[in-house]
Design a protein around this motif. Structure first.
Motif, PDB file in Angstrom:
ATOM      1  N   HIS A  29       0.898  -1.218   0.020  1.00  0.00           N
ATOM      2  CA  HIS A  29      -0.027  -0.115  -0.084  1.00  0.00           C
ATOM      3  C   HIS A  29       0.708   1.354  -0.088  1.00  0.00           C
ATOM      4  N   ASN A  30       0.537   2.226  -0.952  1.00  0.00           N
ATOM      5  CA  ASN A  30       1.301   3.401  -0.873  1.00  0.00           C
ATOM      6  C   ASN A  30       0.657   4.520  -0.140  1.00  0.00           C
ATOM      7  N   ARG A  31      -0.548   4.275   0.182  1.00  0.00           N
ATOM      8  CA  ARG A  31      -1.064   5.627   0.729  1.00  0.00           C
ATOM      9  C   ARG A  31      -1.399   4.967   2.356  1.00  0.00           C
ATOM     10  N   LEU A  32      -1.281   6.055   3.358  1.00  0.00           N
ATOM     11  CA  LEU A  32      -1.408   5.612   4.603  1.00  0.00           C
ATOM     12  C   LEU A  32      -2.171   7.001   5.304  1.00  0.00           C
ATOM     13  N   TYR A  33      -2.947   6.646   6.415  1.00  0.00           N
ATOM     14  CA  TYR A  33      -3.768   7.779   6.913  1.00  0.00           C
ATOM     15  C   TYR A  33      -3.628   7.488   8.462  1.00  0.00           C
ATOM     16  N   TRP A  34      -3.801   8.609   9.021  1.00  0.00           N
ATOM     17  CA  TRP A  34      -4.088   8.638  10.441  1.00  0.00           C
ATOM     18  C   TRP A  34      -5.396   9.137  10.611  1.00  0.00           C
ATOM     19  N   TYR A  35      -6.046   8.811  11.936  1.00  0.00           N
ATOM     20  CA  TYR A  35      -7.286   9.001  12.277  1.00  0.00           C
ATOM     21  C   TYR A  35      -7.427   9.212  13.981  1.00  0.00           C
ATOM     22  N   PRO A  43     -14.244   7.787  13.671  1.00  0.00           N
ATOM     23  CA  PRO A  43     -13.090   8.262  13.480  1.00  0.00           C
ATOM     24  C   PRO A  43     -12.923   9.628  13.011  1.00  0.00           C
ATOM     25  N   GLU A  44     -11.975  10.505  13.274  1.00  0.00           N
ATOM     26  CA  GLU A  44     -11.884  11.630  12.437  1.00  0.00           C
ATOM     27  C   GLU A  44     -10.476  11.720  11.820  1.00  0.00           C
ATOM     28  N   PHE A  45     -10.328  12.233  10.701  1.00  0.00           N
ATOM     29  CA  PHE A  45      -9.371  12.313   9.645  1.00  0.00           C
ATOM     30  C   PHE A  45      -8.241  13.269  10.455  1.00  0.00           C
ATOM     31  N   LEU A  46      -6.917  12.771  10.526  1.00  0.00           N
ATOM     32  CA  LEU A  46      -5.762  13.647  10.993  1.00  0.00           C
ATOM     33  C   LEU A  46      -4.901  13.970   9.591  1.00  0.00           C
ATOM     34  N   GLU A  52       6.052   8.674   0.486  1.00  0.00           N
ATOM     35  CA  GLU A  52       6.658   9.511   1.913  1.00  0.00           C
ATOM     36  C   GLU A  52       6.011  10.993   1.978  1.00  0.00           C
ATOM     37  N   ALA A  53       5.427  11.455   0.943  1.00  0.00           N
ATOM     38  CA  ALA A  53       4.744  12.777   1.058  1.00  0.00           C
ATOM     39  C   ALA A  53       3.531  12.794   1.638  1.00  0.00           C
ATOM     40  N   GLN A  54       3.707  13.645   2.885  1.00  0.00           N
ATOM     41  CA  GLN A  54       2.400  14.203   3.480  1.00  0.00           C
ATOM     42  C   GLN A  54       1.541  15.361   2.692  1.00  0.00           C
ATOM     43  N   LEU A  55       0.429  14.693   2.282  1.00  0.00           N
ATOM     44  CA  LEU A  55      -0.317  15.483   1.178  1.00  0.00           C
ATOM     45  C   LEU A  55      -1.472  16.228   1.801  1.00  0.00           C
ATOM     46  N   GLU A  56      -2.148  15.991   3.071  1.00  0.00           N
ATOM     47  CA  GLU A  56      -3.026  16.631   3.444  1.00  0.00           C
ATOM     48  C   GLU A  56      -3.023  16.432   4.929  1.00  0.00           C
ATOM     49  N   LYS A  57      -3.477  17.611   5.599  1.00  0.00           N
ATOM     50  CA  LYS A  57      -3.152  17.727   7.033  1.00  0.00           C
ATOM     51  C   LYS A  57      -4.710  18.373   7.528  1.00  0.00           C
ATOM     52  N   SER A  58      -5.351  17.807   8.725  1.00  0.00           N
ATOM     53  CA  SER A  58      -6.624  18.037   9.115  1.00  0.00           C
ATOM     54  C   SER A  58      -6.271  19.366  10.100  1.00  0.00           C
ATOM     55  N   ARG A  59      -7.244  20.286  10.277  1.00  0.00           N
ATOM     56  CA  ARG A  59      -7.122  21.238  11.271  1.00  0.00           C
ATOM     57  C   ARG A  59      -7.259  20.893  12.688  1.00  0.00           C
ATOM     58  N   LEU A  60      -7.467  19.497  12.870  1.00  0.00           N
ATOM     59  CA  LEU A  60      -7.265  18.915  14.113  1.00  0.00           C
ATOM     60  C   LEU A  60      -6.028  18.599  14.362  1.00  0.00           C
ATOM     61  N   LEU A  61      -5.047  18.704  13.474  1.00  0.00           N
ATOM     62  CA  LEU A  61      -3.643  18.260  13.481  1.00  0.00           C
ATOM     63  C   LEU A  61      -2.939  19.681  14.048  1.00  0.00           C
TER      64      LEU A  61
ATOM     65  N   ILE B  92     -14.555   8.827  -2.875  1.00  0.00           N
ATOM     66  CA  ILE B  92     -13.593   7.920  -3.847  1.00  0.00           C
ATOM     67  C   ILE B  92     -12.121   7.998  -3.062  1.00  0.00           C
ATOM     68  N   GLY B  93     -11.487   7.198  -3.897  1.00  0.00           N
ATOM     69  CA  GLY B  93     -10.051   7.085  -3.474  1.00  0.00           C
ATOM     70  C   GLY B  93      -9.508   8.642  -3.447  1.00  0.00           C
ATOM     71  N   ARG B  94      -8.444   8.677  -2.492  1.00  0.00           N
ATOM     72  CA  ARG B  94      -7.465   9.858  -2.463  1.00  0.00           C
ATOM     73  C   ARG B  94      -8.514  11.042  -1.441  1.00  0.00           C
ATOM     74  N   ARG B  95      -9.414  10.289  -0.959  1.00  0.00           N
ATOM     75  CA  ARG B  95      -9.934  11.347   0.109  1.00  0.00           C
ATOM     76  C   ARG B  95     -10.183  10.760   1.404  1.00  0.00           C
ATOM     77  N   ALA B  96      -9.827  11.455   2.679  1.00  0.00           N
ATOM     78  CA  ALA B  96     -10.038  11.014   3.737  1.00  0.00           C
ATOM     79  C   ALA B  96     -11.389  10.623   3.899  1.00  0.00           C
ATOM     80  N   LEU B  97     -11.672   9.608   4.784  1.00  0.00           N
ATOM     81  CA  LEU B  97     -12.886   9.022   5.204  1.00  0.00           C
ATOM     82  C   LEU B  97     -13.498   9.948   6.050  1.00  0.00           C
TER      83      LEU B  97
END
Lengths: 115, 109
Positions: A29-35, A43-46, A52-61, B92-97
């Motif tokens: 798997h190439n994608r990794l998420y933290w909640y 669960p809430e997205f973090l 290795e690239a961090q592409l998105e961050k939640s305001r919760l972070l 869809i993919g590429r989105r945070a759930l």
């Protein structure tokens, strides 16, 4: 077992201490998420990594939180100067990106209690 | 992201079929519908995913009408071990759930 693993499963710390959690995704798997999940809530997205690239961050972070995925494999989530409000279950998920039908698979979580 | 609405809780008895309906009125053309199951102190477990019509696997069936504005997760002959929280997600993919509060299913003996 080739699923997502997380370590530790449980962590108790005192307010003000730093903690670090580790996530090992499914190997291809190439994608990794933290909640983050608090009691009675979904669960809430973090944050999210592609390789290795961090592409998105939640305001919760907040700035006390930092995540890394240095070689595009395992990831770490660090919380500095922990607060009682950080007490929660921290979940990691991974997916194989590239299609709209991408599915995220979750690990067992790390339960953090800040005293 | 499409918002979902599902019942807060449901009760059933062992051996019965359980249907949990989720509303997602603003689902986008490319969105898939995914259901997860979560037991206390565990991470969500993928159950089933679909785009339209009907999808069936060894665990559940997912029914999606033509307008895709809702979906129904069907659990055949539930047992006590099916007591859990069930989440409906759209995206869809590429989105945070984006998880809602889910549906708490309680199966009684």
């Amino acid at each position: 077992d080739t699923g997502v693993s997380q370590d530790p499963r449980h962590k108790i710390t005192k307010r003000g201490q730093n903690v670090t959690f580790r996530c090992d995704p499914i190997s291809e798997h190439n994608r990794l998420y933290w909640y983050r999940q608090t009691l009675g809530q979904g669960p809430e997205f973090l944050t999210y990594f592609q390789n290795e690239a961090q592409l998105e961050k939640s305001r919760l972070l907040s700035d006390r939180f930092s995540a890394e995925r240095p070689k595009g494999s395992f990831s770490t989530l660090e919380i500095q100067r922990t607060e009682q409000g950080d007490s929660a279950m921290y979940l990691c998920a991974s997916s194989l990106g590239g299609t709209d039908q991408e599915t995220q698979y979750f690990g067992p979580g790390t339960r953090l209690l800040v005293l | 992201l499409a918002k979902t609405t599902q019942p807060i809780s449901m009760d059933s008895y062992e051996g019965q079929e359980v249907n949990i309906t989720c509303s997602h009125n603003n689902i986008a053309t490319n969105d898939y519908i995914t259901w997860y199951q979560q037991f206390p102190s565990q991470g969500p477990r993928f159950i089933i995913q679909g785009y339209k019509t009907k999808v069936t696997n060894e665990v559940a069936s997912l029914f999606i009408p033509a307008d895709r504005k809702s979906s129904t997760l069907s659990l055949p002959r539930v047992s006590l071990s099916d007591t859990a929280v069930y989440y409906c997600l759209v995206g869809i993919g590429r989105r945070a759930l984006t998880f809602g509060s889910g549906t708490r299913l309680q199966v009684q003996p």
